[in-house]
Scaffold this active site. Structure first.
Site, PDB file in Angstrom:
ATOM      1  CD  GLU B  29      -2.353  -1.605   2.620  1.00 51.02           C
ATOM      2  OE1 GLU B  29      -2.110  -0.867   3.589  1.00 51.02           O
ATOM      3  OE2 GLU B  29      -2.964  -2.683   2.726  1.00 51.02           O
ATOM      4  CD  GLU B  60      -3.779  -4.632   5.081  1.00 52.44           C
ATOM      5  OE1 GLU B  60      -4.981  -4.909   4.913  1.00 52.44           O
ATOM      6  OE2 GLU B  60      -3.379  -3.478   5.306  1.00 52.44           O
ATOM      7  CG  PHE B  83       1.046   0.859  10.996  1.00 56.48           C
ATOM      8  CD1 PHE B  83       1.650   1.470  12.096  1.00 56.48           C
ATOM      9  CD2 PHE B  83       0.627   1.669   9.945  1.00 56.48           C
ATOM     10  CE1 PHE B  83       1.827   2.850  12.145  1.00 56.48           C
ATOM     11  CE2 PHE B  83       0.801   3.045   9.983  1.00 56.48           C
ATOM     12  CZ  PHE B  83       1.405   3.639  11.087  1.00 56.48           C
ATOM     13  CB  ALA B  84       3.981  -4.996  12.648  1.00 62.02           C
ATOM     14  CG  ASP B  85      -0.108  -2.608  15.030  1.00 57.71           C
ATOM     15  OD1 ASP B  85      -0.251  -2.565  16.252  1.00 57.71           O
ATOM     16  OD2 ASP B  85       0.836  -2.039  14.438  1.00 57.71           O
ATOM     17  CG  HIS B 129      -1.788   2.278  13.709  1.00 60.98           C
ATOM     18  ND1 HIS B 129      -3.106   2.167  14.041  1.00 60.98           N
ATOM     19  CD2 HIS B 129      -1.747   2.425  12.360  1.00 60.98           C
ATOM     20  CE1 HIS B 129      -3.845   2.262  12.938  1.00 60.98           C
ATOM     21  NE2 HIS B 129      -3.052   2.411  11.909  1.00 60.98           N
TER      22      HIS B 129
END
Lengths: 330, 325
Positions: B29, B60, B83-85, B129
């Site tokens: 993204e 995702e 963001f890894a979240d 986040h």
């Protein structure tokens, strides 16, 4: 050549081709029958999802592909994997968890995979392989190989997020992928109308700007023709197509499901429209001798019987195999 | 040598990976035209074009799944999850597909997929986040996890990840983007599974990654003033994990303090301590200590987040408590 527009006379080549489609459907039918039988005998662990009644979708669609094309499918994937050309014995071997099985016994009934024939995988999480199908199609475009990818999934998959993400991305990137929805009227045990607000799943294509077509999934030639047109479109760089093939799951969702939720008479109605029966009739009407039609069935029965015998004699994997295949190199 | 930020090192690693191999492509993204949400990919699409650097929808599952399918056919995808979240959105693709595909197919496929994610707290991004999400993935055999703490490691691990034939999740820490280091024109690869002894010492072994590595170093400096020599080790990758380097150090110091910025349950720190206790019990002079945030989501307010994250004082106190045991 469409089933509904029967030619006056089939050439020898056409006759052989049509009989081959019949043989391939019989092969899947016999294979599934044996899986069901051997499940009851304890040779199949866990569960197994049979595709009896849906053979025309697998065979018709896969026969519209050429060498170098590829396919992904669901946990009800024996038919599609065999239709791509996976060997019967190694497929049985995998279902029975034997070392020479397609995946060395590590995948099982729900994960039949044979990269040698472009069968990139059977996936047991509903809808999860649609994003992966896009990746296979992306590679073809990236390298300019001209290959196309066919992705099979059930009606139930059209309600999961991955379906929507995948059709959207495939369409904006014009990926060479054909989405083949096998609408067998039930998502596991639930009739479609209880889970889905629209009746025609092909209509969902409109939301992603791609053509959507509903076809008779029990007529092998109709499937082949529709998928061939979608494949041609994909190869020409015009992007994906959603095909909704109407068909019927003659058995329950899995081997533990007696399918008592089906309304009375529904199964009988669909058995009268059995894909093998329909194509046999078409062949007879096209002037193919009954002996040849019977021979196609006999050839399939024999091949399945021999493969089964071989696979049942194969050993289970050695315990050392447990730790192999997690990493390419550790 | 050029002074390079952590962010710049990541950019350079992506550029060099794309330049080295046409099979590498980069998708995510806003990674293209916008240059990345954290500007780690500025200029990359300009240089390599839209064929190889692709902006995706906010999807995702589609991003990770596409990477899997392309990798099966022989490409080397570098996929970014901003963001890894957001790994939660693609969890099925990562946990059930990416990690298991090779095993389920009896080794028929290899999946040289790298997933690039921005993780970590301290910057006020709030509960959704800021997480150190690498801990969520520890229980899934089949995934390699890289957690670089310096510009050199960010560069070296990214290059190693893209060249590795197995799936690697590469977590960059948002709190380290402006950390600087002199890097050569061609920085070295960093082998996956090789810890770094950041500072040598004989009193207590402290193990920490990313932001906590820097805070532990601060604590070690303060403790040195009190005559306490901390040995600080950064594992750099959680899978594979360089247990031997840490165990050897504990054999010498007889004290272990692990610092992480995620709650204890199911974390790499808890796993390390359990293994040290099981295999090195007789070498320990004190119970191994785990310095962690409390069992709450990451809070937003500056005062709360500062209280949540372990800091140099808490780390130093844990070291002194271990020695005083």
């Amino acid at each position: 050549m469409n089933e509904r527009t029967r030619p006056a006379k089939l050439s020898a080549e056409e006759r052989a081709e049509q009989l081959e489609l019949l043989r391939a459907m019989h092969e899947i039918r016999f294979f599934e029958h044996e899986c069901g039988r051997l499940f009851a005998r304890g040779e199949v662990r866990g569960t197994t999802h049979l595709c009896e009644g849906q053979e025309a979708v697998s065979v018709g669609a896969c026969r519209a592909l050429r060498e170098g094309d590829s396919m992904t499918c669901t946990y009800r994937g024996h038919g599609a994997t065999l239709a791509m050309g996976a060997p019967l014995d190694e497929s049985f071997g995998e279902v029975f968890g034997r070392a020479p099985g397609l995946c060395g016994g590590k995948g099982g009934s729900m994960h039949l995979t044979d990269l040698r024939v472009g069968a990139l995988g059977s996936h047991a999480i509903v809808g999860a392989h649609l994003p992966i199908a896009n990746g296979a199609a992306f590679e073809a475009r990236y390298r300019g190989t001209g290959a196309v990818h066919a992705c099979f999934f059930g009606d139930g998959s059209t309600n999961i997020g991955a379906f929507h993400e995948s059709l959207n991305l495939a369409s904006i990137w014009k990926l060479p992928v054909v989405f083949v929805c096998e609408n067998n009227l039930y998502g596991e045990y639930s009739p479609l109308a209880t889970t889905t607000p629209i009746e025609r799943l092909a209509d969902r294509a409109a939301a992603y700007g791609m053509p959507g077509e509903r076809i008779d999934g029990n007529r092998v030639l109709e499937v082949r023709e529709a998928v061939a047109a979608a494949v041609e479109r994909a190869r020409a760089g015009e992007g994906p197509t959603l095909i909704e093939a109407m068909t019927y799951r003659q058995k329950g969702h899995s081997r533990t499901d007696p399918a008592k939720y089906r309304p009375e008479g529904e199964l009988e109605e669909w058995l009268a429209r059995d894909p093998i029966l329909l194509h046999g009739k078409w062949l007879a009407e096209a002037g193919v001798e009954q002996a040849e039609i019977d021979a196609a069935e006999a050839a399939a029965r024999e091949a399945v019987g021999e493969a089964l015998e071989r696979a049942l004699a194969w050993p289970e994997p050695e315990p050392a195999a447990l730790l192999e295949d997690v990493w390419v190199a550790s | 040598m050029t002074e390079t930020t952590y962010k710049g090192a990541i950019n350079k690693a992506i550029v060099d990976a794309l330049a080295a191999d046409d099979d590498v492509f980069f998708l995510g993204e806003d990674v293209g035209a916008a240059g990345g949400a954290f500007k780690t990919s500025v200029g990359i699409q300009e240089r390599f074009g839209e064929r190889r650097v692709l902006d995706t929808p906010i999807s995702e599952q589609a991003i990770v799944g596409l990477a899997i399918g392309a990798a099966m056919k022989g490409l080397r995808p570098l996929a970014e999850i901003m963001f890894a979240d957001f790994v939660g959105v693609a969890f099925d693709q990562i946990a059930n597909q990416l990690a298991k595909y090779r095993y389920m197919t009896g080794g028929q496929v290899k999946l040289p997929v790298t997933i690039h994610l921005a993780s970590g707290g301290g910057a006020g991004f709030g509960a959704q986040h800021s997480q150190a999400a690498e801990n969520w993935l520890l229980n899934i055999p089949g995934l390699k996890l890289a957690v670089p703490g310096t510009p050199a490691d960010a560069y070296g691990l990214m290059r190693a990840a893209v060249e590795d034939d197995d799936p690697v999740l590469f977590f960059e820490h948002k709190g380290l983007f402006n950390v600087k280091e002199d890097l050569p024109e061609e920085p070295a690869r960093v082998e996956l599974g090789r810890a770094e002894v950041v500072r040598e010492g004989d009193a207590v072994t402290v193990v920490a990654t990313q932001l906590m590595r820097h805070r532990a170093l601060e604590a070690a400096d303060a403790l040195a003033g009190k005559g306490i020599a901390v040995e600080l080790i950064d594992p750099r990758t959680l899978v594979p994990f360089d247990f031997a380097t840490i165990a050897t150090s504990v054999d010498r110091t007889n004290h272990l303090v692990v610092v992480q910025e995620a709650p204890a349950g199911g974390s790499w720190g808890a796993t390390l301590i359990s293994r040290i206790a099981a295999e090195r019990f007789e070498m320990l002079d004190a119970p191994p200590a785990l310095v962690v945030p409390p069992d709450t989501p990451v809070p937003y307010a500056g005062a709360l987040e500062a209280a949540w994250l372990p800091d140099a004082e808490k780390i130093a106190a844990a070291v002194e408590a271990s020695l005083a045991y």
